[in-house]
Motif scaffolding. Structure first.
Motif, PDB file in Angstrom:
ATOM      1  N   GLU A  16      -8.132   6.194 -21.023  1.00 51.91           N
ATOM      2  CA  GLU A  16      -7.529   7.233 -20.182  1.00 51.91           C
ATOM      3  C   GLU A  16      -7.387   8.538 -20.958  1.00 51.91           C
ATOM      4  O   GLU A  16      -7.689   9.614 -20.446  1.00 51.91           O
ATOM      5  N   LEU A  17      -6.929   8.454 -22.201  1.00 54.01           N
ATOM      6  CA  LEU A  17      -6.769   9.650 -23.021  1.00 54.01           C
ATOM      7  C   LEU A  17      -8.135  10.255 -23.334  1.00 54.01           C
ATOM      8  O   LEU A  17      -8.284  11.474 -23.363  1.00 54.01           O
ATOM      9  N   THR A  19     -10.666  10.551 -21.529  1.00 54.46           N
ATOM     10  CA  THR A  19     -11.164  11.391 -20.432  1.00 54.46           C
ATOM     11  C   THR A  19     -10.628  12.818 -20.519  1.00 54.46           C
ATOM     12  O   THR A  19     -11.202  13.719 -19.926  1.00 54.46           O
ATOM     13  N   THR A  20      -9.554  13.021 -21.271  1.00 49.38           N
ATOM     14  CA  THR A  20      -8.983  14.365 -21.418  1.00 49.38           C
ATOM     15  C   THR A  20      -9.629  15.132 -22.560  1.00 49.38           C
ATOM     16  O   THR A  20      -9.375  16.320 -22.728  1.00 49.38           O
ATOM     17  N   GLY A  21     -10.435  14.419 -23.380  1.00 50.39           N
ATOM     18  CA  GLY A  21     -11.055  15.057 -24.526  1.00 50.39           C
ATOM     19  C   GLY A  21     -10.159  15.071 -25.763  1.00 50.39           C
ATOM     20  O   GLY A  21     -10.555  15.562 -26.814  1.00 50.39           O
ATOM     21  N   ARG A  22      -8.957  14.545 -25.650  1.00 45.73           N
ATOM     22  CA  ARG A  22      -8.040  14.499 -26.793  1.00 45.73           C
ATOM     23  C   ARG A  22      -8.336  13.280 -27.655  1.00 45.73           C
ATOM     24  O   ARG A  22      -8.787  12.253 -27.161  1.00 45.73           O
ATOM     25  N   ASP A  24      -7.745   9.913 -30.078  1.00 45.00           N
ATOM     26  CA  ASP A  24      -6.881   8.739 -29.985  1.00 45.00           C
ATOM     27  C   ASP A  24      -5.575   8.932 -30.747  1.00 45.00           C
ATOM     28  O   ASP A  24      -4.549   8.376 -30.380  1.00 45.00           O
ATOM     29  N   ASP A  26      -3.630  11.256 -30.635  1.00 45.64           N
ATOM     30  CA  ASP A  26      -2.644  11.905 -29.756  1.00 45.64           C
ATOM     31  C   ASP A  26      -2.040  10.956 -28.718  1.00 45.64           C
ATOM     32  O   ASP A  26      -1.170  11.359 -27.953  1.00 45.64           O
ATOM     33  N   ARG A  27      -2.507   9.719 -28.676  1.00 50.83           N
ATOM     34  CA  ARG A  27      -2.065   8.792 -27.630  1.00 50.83           C
ATOM     35  C   ARG A  27      -0.578   8.471 -27.789  1.00 50.83           C
ATOM     36  O   ARG A  27      -0.159   7.899 -28.781  1.00 50.83           O
TER      37      ARG A  27
END
Length: 167
Positions: A16-17, A19-22, A24, A26-27
């Motif tokens: 899911e994260l 898909t935002t381009g951020r 891992d 930052d999870r």
């Protein structure tokens, strides 16, 4: 030296994260993860009293867990790159060697924590002898953070920590 290992609480889905381009790293913890971290930290504090220091991986989910634990344990919080998942057990041990005689809580990730624990107990990190569930804690005692000399004192699964936190 007492070294308490604490795996971070449940975090959001990696995919899911992504898909935002951020990255891992930052999870964050989920809402339920924050709740479980508070309950586990409260249980850990009831079980051990306090700690001298809480050290955390700089990744978001570990930092959030560590902040909650540090507050519950009345301990200062520091970030350590030695708790990043790719770091060697030896590099973490080198950092820990300056903390001899203290009760330190290390908050990090799997399989890194399992490898470090195995290395401290047996001198071999290639075949971990323990595995951590999310928000699980484990205590090793050792005279020196070095390979093969640590003793496992206890391991508390998250469910037990949460129960201790509710009493």
């Amino acid at each position: 030296m007492e070294i308490i290992f604490l795996r971070h609480a449940p975090a959001g889905e990696r995919e899911e994260l992504a898909t935002t381009g951020r990255p891992d790293s930052d999870r964050p913890l989920t809402v339920d993860g924050r709740k479980r971290a508070r309950e586990a930290a409260k249980g850990l504090a009831r079980f051990i009293g306090n700690a001298d220091l809480v050290a955390t991986s700089p990744w978001a989910r570990a930092k959030e867990t560590a902040e909650i634990a540090a507050k519950a344990l009345g301990a200062p919080l520091v970030e350590s790159n030695f708790l990043l998942p790719h770091r060697s057990p030896g590099s973490l041990a080198g950092w820990l060697s300056g903390l001899d005689g203290h009760r330190v809580v290390l908050v990090g990730h799997e399989p890194h924590l399992s490898k470090v624990v195995s290395w401290l107990m047996t001198g071999d990190a290639s075949r971990p002898i323990v595995a951590f569930k999310k928000a699980q804690a484990l205590l090793l005692e050792t005279k020196k953070a070095a390979p093969g000399g640590a003793a496992l004192i206890w391991s508390l699964p998250p469910r037990v920590l949460r129960l201790l936190g509710k009493t």
